[in-house]
Write an enzyme that holds these catalytic residues in place. Sequence first.
Site, mmCIF file in Angstrom:
data_model
loop_
_atom_site.group_PDB
_atom_site.id
_atom_site.type_symbol
_atom_site.label_atom_id
_atom_site.label_comp_id
_atom_site.label_asym_id
_atom_site.label_seq_id
_atom_site.Cartn_x
_atom_site.Cartn_y
_atom_site.Cartn_z
ATOM 1 N N GLU A 117 -137.917 1.169 -83.272
ATOM 2 C CA GLU A 117 -137.018 2.166 -82.659
ATOM 3 C C GLU A 117 -137.785 3.024 -81.638
ATOM 4 O O GLU A 117 -137.274 3.350 -80.570
ATOM 5 C CB GLU A 117 -136.397 3.056 -83.744
ATOM 6 C CG GLU A 117 -135.359 2.313 -84.564
ATOM 7 C CD GLU A 117 -134.751 3.158 -85.673
ATOM 8 O OE1 GLU A 117 -133.523 3.352 -85.658
ATOM 9 O OE2 GLU A 117 -135.494 3.605 -86.553
ATOM 10 N N GLU A 137 -135.132 -2.504 -92.545
ATOM 11 C CA GLU A 137 -134.471 -1.445 -93.331
ATOM 12 C C GLU A 137 -133.461 -1.976 -94.333
ATOM 13 O O GLU A 137 -133.317 -1.431 -95.431
ATOM 14 C CB GLU A 137 -133.754 -0.453 -92.386
ATOM 15 C CG GLU A 137 -134.655 0.536 -91.717
ATOM 16 C CD GLU A 137 -135.260 0.011 -90.424
ATOM 17 O OE1 GLU A 137 -135.823 0.810 -89.672
ATOM 18 O OE2 GLU A 137 -135.176 -1.203 -90.157
#
Length: 701
Positions: A117, A137
């Site tokens: 990210e 995740e």
Amino acid sequence: MSSAAETSSATRINPVVELRRDGEIAVLAVNSPPVNALSAQVREGIVEGIRQAGTDASVKAVVLHCDGRTFFAGADISEFGKPPKQPMLPEVVDFIEASSKPVVAALHGTALGGGLETALACHYRVAVPSAKCGFPEVKLGLLPGAGGTQRLPRLVGPERALEMITSGSPISAKAAKEMGIVDEIVDEGNLLASAIAFARKVVAENRPLKKVRDLDDKIAAARGKPEIFQEFRKANARKFRGFQAPEYNIRCIEAAVNQPFDEGIKLERKLFQELVSGEQSAAQRHVFFAERQVWKIPDISDDTPTLPVKKVGVIGAGTMGGGISMNFANAGLPVTIVEAKPEALERGLGVIRRNYESTAKKGRMSMEDVERRMGLLTGSLNMEDLADCDLIIEAVFENMAIKKEIFSKLDAIAKPGAILASNTSYLNVNEIAAMTKRPEHVLGMHFFSPANVMRLLEVVRGEKTDKRVIATAMQLGRQIGKIAVLVGVCHGFVGNRMLEPRQREANRLILEGAMPWDVDRVLYEFGFPMGPFAMADLAGLDIGWSRETSKGETVREILCEQDRRGQKTGAGFYDYDESRNAKPSKLVEQIILDLSAKKGIARRTISDQEILERCVYTMINEGAKILEEGIAIRSSDIDIVWINGYGWPIYRGGPMFYGEQVGLGKVLDRLRVYEAKLGPEFKPSALLERLVAEGKGFRDL
């Protein structure tokens, strides 16, 4: 990798972040070993570094670079569940993206989760060929919560984003370049110099500040096409069953396609908060840490010497022996497989070859790999051929007399220092070890079927097993890609011992008022891949059954007597069609009703809740006894056994974790109710009573 030597000046922002200079290029260097996790200190340093570079007129571009073995490998998981520390990652990535000067991310090692990210918020990305990036995740019951679900689809399109984010699997730098995640692949040994050179080119060519949030071409084509998402859900329904996180990730990617960036971010934050504070993510994070903990053995230090294992012997070429042999061949270790009869040996080696060839047909290995692995396997009809093996694993029928005879012979054949292991599921390893003059070199290595697929290995420690032998078995477990759990000697060790009360209750429930399909449905809905009766049909009802000793006193015995042996005969607890689809059987229903009447059991309506409690709470209670007796080192080890060996749903964290989520007080109360109503099998363990009285949990032990 090149580093500060090339830079002309450096400012230390905090202990883990430094701002260096190479002419007009600022290098924001992070060094937070071991994996440069995005801790509060790292996040602070990045923001301050970008701010300082932004206000310095002589800086034209910034390279974000990590020292050590990797780019940011993800968020700092130890911060989860604790009060948030500012700045949070979403603010950090927005700050990077809003930089008035181009920021180039230099990727090596792994850019995972929050690390990717952060890279996506930079205006450009370069990577060495060995770098990997991804969003794992989902494996922790989460979604990328700092813009990952919104930025990735804008770079690679929704289809690829769906695949990447819901699988959690990393991709190579080459794949990342092809998808458009990475702008340039640079020289492996020269990342920093190459990244600085790339930044200079961006400045010289006056390239724009490429903000991923503003890209639209990859998502425009999918706008107003809900079928893309519906088809993806349908194709993966089986894989995602019971899990919350995949669906939440899909919703976020849908929002990236159909809503403005800021709206999509709002949904991502909302759904992230729901997941991070929910039970499933807590369970999946528990499993993440439990898998790391399982290798730590209190009385065996990391520097305990291990014994060299260069050659393995396996006794038995059946289902278990063949599967066990494949594990070692896959790891490049030569294996001698001994059988008593030539046809059994031939059959066993044939099954192994077919397994490998089937993997090759699916494109998961080459035919050269098949031949290489088969070349490591040597069949023999002579136990003396095991004389030069460093580890010998017995994998014959579960019969104490046979195993004792084998170990007695092995003791005379095996070389001094060789490890002798039994792949027993239940039997007393100390009794087996006593047949040898070297009990300190004997232990249990309980593989699960199919042994070449199942991840679990129960390493059974005998009372005389040498610490070096245990350390070696644990290390070998890792080498062959297993999760090895150290357990003590008792009937069934950890997994099968806890399975026994569940099976007992399942069989009692069908005589008291439930039907096999009721019990199976409840456990399937709880998250197991199948219930106990469907499982029995799959395995074969006649395992361990013989017509001579059958008394017709259980449903299973009656079914076997009627040649309903499970799926292989087209009928067991269920009726099966040609495609092996199961449907409830009227005949079985009548057999159960008749047997209940014969035993004088008054049938009654049994709720789903009672089925679940009796099947699961009895397991938790047995797990407490296992802890009390020191058969397992810690409660999380029991959870790992059940998740990796018996299909316990990972999003429920294992039986002991689940007991704590339900509340040990509630489990204890229900056990007492059932004890009063149904008998002493439900008597709560002393440990469970003590923990409830003290207001503690299994994790406090």
